[in-house]
Scaffold this motif. Structure first.
Motif, PDB file in Angstrom:
ATOM      1  N   ARG A  89       0.819  -1.215   0.000  1.00 59.66           N
ATOM      2  CA  ARG A  89       0.000   0.000   0.000  1.00 59.66           C
ATOM      3  C   ARG A  89       0.854   1.268   0.000  1.00 59.66           C
ATOM      4  O   ARG A  89       0.411   2.325  -0.459  1.00 59.66           O
ATOM      5  CB  ARG A  89      -0.934   0.001   1.218  1.00 59.66           C
ATOM      6  N   ASP A 202      -5.017  -2.598  -5.230  1.00 60.67           N
ATOM      7  CA  ASP A 202      -5.666  -1.513  -4.497  1.00 60.67           C
ATOM      8  C   ASP A 202      -7.179  -1.607  -4.637  1.00 60.67           C
ATOM      9  O   ASP A 202      -7.702  -2.033  -5.679  1.00 60.67           O
ATOM     10  CB  ASP A 202      -5.208  -0.150  -5.026  1.00 60.67           C
ATOM     11  N   ARG A 208     -11.693  -2.254   0.768  1.00 60.10           N
ATOM     12  CA  ARG A 208     -10.266  -2.456   0.998  1.00 60.10           C
ATOM     13  C   ARG A 208      -9.647  -3.184  -0.192  1.00 60.10           C
ATOM     14  O   ARG A 208     -10.338  -3.813  -0.994  1.00 60.10           O
ATOM     15  CB  ARG A 208     -10.045  -3.270   2.271  1.00 60.10           C
TER      16      ARG A 208
END
Length: 223
Positions: A89, A202, A208
């Motif tokens: 991330r 992503d 999420r």
């Protein structure tokens, strides 16, 4: 008082009070009578009685046949996967990064299994090295994890152990044999390697991101 109860009570004493040759004969008889039912346990006890103290490498196939070993392995897998997802991330588009870390998982063997008689408490150390590369919303992950299982073979923990055909055997028997130079502690270990490949994608708010990982066991080289 039965022999079983006598053995249990002796377990609470720091010393057995029995002659060393008698203690050595007891362990030798355990080795002989356990060959058919618990061959690996008999083998390591025999190695203990040899008194050389050389480390012993156990078969990874035998070791991984026990659920508690696989459970420890999966625990460290999940730890790495969470780390990799977090690192993914933070990665900028077009960038790559390395992640190197290790995790330890404690193992407690189930009573009655052969692993219990070989190693009641042990440790699995998993050393991982991974590379992550981002392309747009997707991060490709690949790497290797080297697992090292180990446990010092000794008779220093606990009061006694129940051994089939012999009842409660005091832990102090092993200690006294080591002190009298009739036996010697040694290191048991086993190693295996796994590879990991995966993708972290992503997610759009409020969903999420998703991560998928696949683990593969590297075959041991034939010697």
């Amino acid at each position: 008082m039965t022999m079983l109860l006598r053995g249990f009570i002796r377990g609470f004493r720091s010393r057995t009070g029995r002659p060393v040759p008698e203690l050595a004969a007891l362990f030798r008889s355990i080795v002989t009578q356990s060959r058919d039912t618990y061959p690996m346990a008999a083998d390591v006890l025999d190695h203990f009685m040899d008194g050389a103290g050389a480390s012993r490498t156990l078969s990874r196939r035998w070791l991984r046949s026990f659920k508690v070993i696989k459970k420890a392995e999966r625990k460290n897998h999940r730890r790495f996967e969470k780390q990799l997802a977090r690192e993914a991330r933070l990665l900028d588009d077009g960038a790559s990064t390395w992640l190197r870390d290790h995790w330890d998982a404690a193992i407690n063997a189930f009573i009655g299994t052969e692993l219990f008689y070989v190693s009641r408490m042990s440790l699995l150390r998993s050393q991982g090295s991974f590379v992550l590369t981002r392309a747009g919303a997707e991060v490709q992950v690949s790497g290797t994890v080297r697992h090292h299982w180990f446990d010092p073979y000794d008779w220093d923990r606990g009061r006694w152990v129940f051994i089939p055909r012999h009842g409660f055997v005091p832990i102090s028997v092993g200690r006294e044999l080591v002190e009298s130079d009739e036996a010697r502690n040694f290191l048991m270990e086993s190693r295996h390697v796994q590879t990991l490949t995966g993708t972290c994608r992503d997610g759009r708010w409020p969903r999420r991101g998703r991560a998928r990982f696949e683990w593969s066991l590297v075959k041991a080289a034939r010697t």
